[in-house]
Design an enzyme around this catalytic site. Structure first.
Site, PDB file in Angstrom:
ATOM      1  N   HIS A  60      82.724 -64.282  42.362  1.00 63.64           N
ATOM      2  CA  HIS A  60      83.797 -63.419  42.859  1.00 63.64           C
ATOM      3  C   HIS A  60      84.225 -63.853  44.261  1.00 63.64           C
ATOM      4  CE1 HIS A  60      82.553 -60.032  39.907  1.00 63.64           C
ATOM      5  NE2 HIS A  60      83.276 -60.980  39.337  1.00 63.64           N
ATOM      6  N   GLU A  98      90.499 -65.202  48.264  1.00 63.61           N
ATOM      7  CA  GLU A  98      90.959 -66.438  48.893  1.00 63.61           C
ATOM      8  C   GLU A  98      92.363 -66.276  49.450  1.00 63.61           C
ATOM      9  OE1 GLU A  98      88.593 -70.095  46.601  1.00 63.61           O
ATOM     10  OE2 GLU A  98      90.762 -69.945  46.387  1.00 63.61           O
ATOM     11  N   THR A 134      87.241 -72.840  40.993  1.00 66.08           N
ATOM     12  CA  THR A 134      85.988 -72.944  41.714  1.00 66.08           C
ATOM     13  C   THR A 134      86.284 -72.996  43.209  1.00 66.08           C
ATOM     14  OG1 THR A 134      85.204 -74.221  39.860  1.00 66.08           O
ATOM     15  CG2 THR A 134      83.921 -74.358  41.880  1.00 66.08           C
ATOM     16  N   HIS A 150      90.071 -68.494  31.164  1.00 69.84           N
ATOM     17  CA  HIS A 150      89.929 -67.582  32.325  1.00 69.84           C
ATOM     18  C   HIS A 150      89.404 -68.264  33.578  1.00 69.84           C
ATOM     19  CE1 HIS A 150      85.612 -67.594  32.049  1.00 69.84           C
ATOM     20  NE2 HIS A 150      85.490 -66.596  32.888  1.00 69.84           N
TER      21      HIS A 150
END
Length: 470
Positions: A200, A203, A371, A393
């Site tokens: 989680h 950003e 990532t 996803h």
DNA sequence: ATGTTC
């Protein structure tokens, strides 16, 4: 496990033994290199009562609890179809929200250190309790469980437009608060408005490239634009609901004459007391997840406003861990289905009536969190989308947490990312190391495979400017 | 994913 290539990016697992339908896996051979165990899970899911079409898997398939992560399975409500908590997963309503700033990178850059420090202070994260919202009364959690983002917005934490850009208008209607155990409530009480840990994140990103100008413009995205992406779920509350209801279903399953090849596939008919109870509790967790992302959005907005005078408007909010009752055409007839998407994102096609009016002709926005330190993607639903209008996803792990933490220290990783111009605000060094980019598949390969398989179209690519993690 | 093993 034998795979029959039906066409590029689409493989079939033939029906055998107790399988009621075949398995269909959308991927490349490369992406399936270490997928043996999870393909076995695809075959196991194909045995569920009432399953229609196939047991599907997305290109980011990996091993999960009962169902593979990246699995999609739909069951027919009018043919004894079951619901299974394992088909949703522990992090009920885990999902992604993207906000677009009314400014580009050049404008925001001077304020970026202040923005990152502001986010560092105001975004609760990591394991355990802590959230931006302190509960003011005993009924408040129940209102979140029933009202989701809608309740958060009504209380002043957002704007009405946020709700039209949120899946289900911000709240699922059929939440059953009674089915959320006291223990689940207790865990959820102190975590409303928090990221959690592991993959989680929040950003600050910029749009690095646009592959579909027309759709990107409709979504409010252009090259250079600053965005905020929030990836989180329903914390301890959703986890506890899953635990409680897997147990209840495991105990009740034999009464319905259901046997499954893996006890983690515990399920009962959708139209049974246990099925209804789970779906009611799951809907409450879904609303908790949306309120969670709404409150974190509000916190991010305050930081951006104060540090840079920049506003953030919601592009979309969509979950990738949910079961939903939807109507689909199956072999020519309209059927009411319970569509389980676990690590798979709904991707409604252009023209779908459940899409916001101003986005309807473009297809549903699909948000793919990458990532840490790599890219994230915005995709859109396409006509004829297979697997009940679902797509991938995210990236999917290839290295265990333990191995990742041995390969690199958190401090080294932060230095590396900061050298690449990415600001990092971790809560724990260990948690940061476990999320090293090399521990994951390449998300761009996953997105390319999803697009090539005809599940979605690519709209925009986003790269991080700053990472806030648990 | 998760008060990272009721």
């Amino acid at each position: 496990m034998e795979l029959v290539e039906e066409r590029p990016y689409r493989y079939r697992i033939e029906r055998r033994g107790p399988m009621r339908v075949p398995g269909v896996v959308f991927a490349s051979r490369d992406l399936l290199a270490d997928a043996e165990q999870s393909l076995e899970q695809v075959a196991n899911v194909a045995t569920l009562p009432g399953i229609v079409g196939a047991s599907y898997a997305m290109p980011d398939i990996h091993w999960g609890y009962g169902f593979p992560i990246g699995g999609v399975a739909a069951t027919d409500l009018d043919d004894g179809g079951v619901v299974s908590p394992g088909g949703v997963g522990f992090d009920i309503s885990c999902g992604v929200r993207l906000l677009a700033a009314d400014a580009d990178r050049r404008t925001v850059e001077p304020a970026l250190p202040a923005i990152m420090d502001g986010l560092d202070r105001s975004i609760p994260r990591g394991a355990g309790p802590g959230g931006v919202w302190r509960m003011t009364g005993p009924g408040q959690l129940e209102r979140i469980l029933r009202g989701g983002s809608r309740y958060a917005v009504d209380e002043g934490y957002g704007e009405q437009r946020d709700l039209t850009r949120c899946e289900d208008g911000g709240a699922v209607a059929d939440a059953d608060v009674e089915q959320v155990s006291p223990r689940a409530r207790e865990r959820g009480l102190g975590q409303v408005g928090s990221l959690g840990s592991a993959n989680h994140f929040l950003e600050v990103q910029q749009v690095a490239g646009v592959s579909d100008e027309r759709v990107a413009a409709a979504f409010g995205l252009s090259v250079g634009q600053v965005c905020v992406m929030i990836h989180c779920g329903s914390r301890g509350l959703g986890h506890q609901i899953c635990t409680d209801h897997v147990r209840a279903m495991g105990d009740a399953m034999s009464r319905y004459g259901i046997t499954v090849p893996d006890r983690q596939l515990a399920c009962t008919p959708v139209d049974s007391p246990q099925g209804r109870d789970y779906l009611g509790a799951m809907a409450a967790a879904a609303n908790y997840g949306r309120a969670n992302r709404q409150l974190l959005s509000h916190a991010a907005r305050r930081v951006f406003e104060k540090a840079a005078g920049v506003g953030l408007s919601l592009v979309y909010d969509v979950s990738h861990n949910l079961a939903k009752i939807e109507t689909h055409t199956v072999t020519g007839s309209r059927r009411r289905l319970c569509v389980h998407r676990k690590g798979a994102t709904r991707a409604f096609p252009p023209g779908h009536p459940d899409l916001p009016e101003d986005l309807r002709e473009f297809g549903q926005p699909v948000l793919i969190p990458g990532t840490m330190g790599t890219a994230s993607y915005v995709l859109a639903g396409v006509p004829g989308g297979d697997a009940f209008f679902s797509t991938c996803h995210g990236a999917g792990r290839v290295m265990s947490r333990h191995r990742a933490a041995r390969a690199v220290t958190g401090r080294e990783l932060r230095a590396r990312l900061e050298a690449d111009g990415i600001a990092v605000r971790p809560k724990s060094w260990r948690g940061l190391a476990e999320e090293a980019p090399e521990a994951y598949k390449d998300v761009s390969e996953v997105v390319a495979a999803s697009e090539a398989a005809g599940l979605c179209r690519s709209v925009a690519r986003l790269v991080p400017l700053g990472v806030v993690k648990g």
